[in-house]
Design an enzyme around this catalytic site. Structure first.
Site, PDB file in Angstrom:
ATOM      1  N   LYS A 284      52.487  28.688 -74.817  1.00  0.00           N
ATOM      2  CA  LYS A 284      52.354  29.721 -75.851  1.00  0.00           C
ATOM      3  C   LYS A 284      51.248  30.716 -75.464  1.00  0.00           C
ATOM      4  O   LYS A 284      50.290  30.342 -74.798  1.00  0.00           O
ATOM      5  CB  LYS A 284      51.962  29.084 -77.186  1.00  0.00           C
ATOM      6  CG  LYS A 284      52.911  28.017 -77.685  1.00  0.00           C
ATOM      7  CD  LYS A 284      52.292  27.290 -78.869  1.00  0.00           C
ATOM      8  CE  LYS A 284      53.120  26.081 -79.268  1.00  0.00           C
ATOM      9  NZ  LYS A 284      52.464  25.261 -80.290  1.00  0.00           N
TER      10      LYS A 284
ATOM     11  N   ARG B  32      55.141  16.555 -89.019  1.00  0.00           N
ATOM     12  CA  ARG B  32      55.425  17.235 -90.293  1.00  0.00           C
ATOM     13  C   ARG B  32      56.816  16.926 -90.793  1.00  0.00           C
ATOM     14  O   ARG B  32      57.012  16.506 -91.907  1.00  0.00           O
ATOM     15  CB  ARG B  32      55.306  18.759 -90.111  1.00  0.00           C
ATOM     16  CG  ARG B  32      53.906  19.265 -90.150  1.00  0.00           C
ATOM     17  CD  ARG B  32      53.831  20.632 -89.571  1.00  0.00           C
ATOM     18  NE  ARG B  32      54.128  20.582 -88.148  1.00  0.00           N
ATOM     19  CZ  ARG B  32      53.852  21.529 -87.292  1.00  0.00           C
ATOM     20  NH1 ARG B  32      53.314  22.655 -87.706  1.00  0.00           N
ATOM     21  NH2 ARG B  32      54.136  21.402 -86.010  1.00  0.00           N
TER      22      ARG B  32
ATOM     23  N   HIS C  58      45.964  20.494 -89.882  1.00  0.00           N
ATOM     24  CA  HIS C  58      45.213  19.833 -88.799  1.00  0.00           C
ATOM     25  C   HIS C  58      43.994  19.099 -89.366  1.00  0.00           C
ATOM     26  O   HIS C  58      43.695  17.979 -88.974  1.00  0.00           O
ATOM     27  CB  HIS C  58      44.694  20.866 -87.789  1.00  0.00           C
ATOM     28  CG  HIS C  58      45.751  21.649 -87.063  1.00  0.00           C
ATOM     29  ND1 HIS C  58      45.796  23.020 -87.061  1.00  0.00           N
ATOM     30  CD2 HIS C  58      46.808  21.238 -86.306  1.00  0.00           C
ATOM     31  CE1 HIS C  58      46.811  23.430 -86.320  1.00  0.00           C
ATOM     32  NE2 HIS C  58      47.451  22.374 -85.860  1.00  0.00           N
TER      33      HIS C  58
ATOM     34  N   SER D 211      50.327  26.825 -87.629  1.00  0.00           N
ATOM     35  CA  SER D 211      49.498  27.965 -87.235  1.00  0.00           C
ATOM     36  C   SER D 211      50.368  29.227 -87.160  1.00  0.00           C
ATOM     37  O   SER D 211      49.933  30.306 -87.558  1.00  0.00           O
ATOM     38  CB  SER D 211      48.851  27.704 -85.872  1.00  0.00           C
ATOM     39  OG  SER D 211      48.034  26.571 -85.932  1.00  0.00           O
TER      40      SER D 211
END
Ligand code: ADP
Length: 172
Positions: A41, A90, A17, A129
């Site tokens: 989440k 990504r 990030h 993460s």
């Protein structure tokens, strides 16, 4: 003034990030990193903890601000007259989901909000993460993934003794 928002969960913020934030800060006059609290989440860190970790991590970047929001990203943009959202890519697996969100935001905002994708620096392409939290939960080495103070906080959350560089220095 060219302003962009970079929304995400940041649970917690990683070097991946931070790489995106640093690069976006060179492209825009101002970047607002927005910690979203309406994600499906269940976060490990509270909204307040995530905001604080981000603030500490970007304190040297003077055109970056941290905020939080609990609604739709396009409403955040509309309220502040912002037209650009930044997202990181990504791998090809991110693409389908990110494309759908970007197109939804464009439609819902009546073409007022566009998404700019920054591709990850290769050395961070494996980082997420979730992966960092999983490694920390097994007391693995997360120092290449997150700033030292975040690594310490993660180890504490999982009930492990600190193992980061700052701790090694303390022991000398
Ligand atoms: P979200 O829950 O919205 O996916 P994240 O905090 O996981 O929020 O990620 C926020 C944004 O940062 C997303 O666009 C994600 O693809 C991007 N991102 C996450 N990790 C990396 C990384 N290692 N390199 C580049 N972009 C990343």
């Amino acid at each position: 003034m060219k302003i962009a928002v970079y929304p995400g969960s940041f649970d917690p913020v990683t070097y991946g990030h931070l790489d995106i934030i640093t690069r976006a800060a060179r492209m825009f006059d101002k970047v607002i990193v927005v910690v979203m609290c309406n994600s499906a989440k269940t976060p490990l860190f509270t909204l307040d903890e995530r905001v604080k970790m981000l603030r500490e991590s970007i304190k040297d970047l003077n055109n970056v601000e941290i905020d939080s929001f609990g609604g739709l990203m396009i409403d955040y943009c509309k309220e502040r007259d912002i037209h650009t959202v930044i997202r990181g890519l990504r791998a090809i697996t991110d693409f389908e989901y990110e494309l759908q969100i970007a197109q939804t935001n464009k439609e819902l905002s009546h073409n007022e909000v566009d998404t700019v994708f920054l591709t990850t620096s290769l050395k961070y392409s494996y980082l997420s993460s979730s992966v960092v939290k999983e490694i920390a939960s097994y007391n693995g080495d997360i120092t290449p993934c997150v700033p030292g103070f975040i690594a310490d906080t993660l180890y504490e959350k999982f009930g492990h003794k600190k193992t980061t560089t700052s701790d090694l220095v303390d022991q000398k």
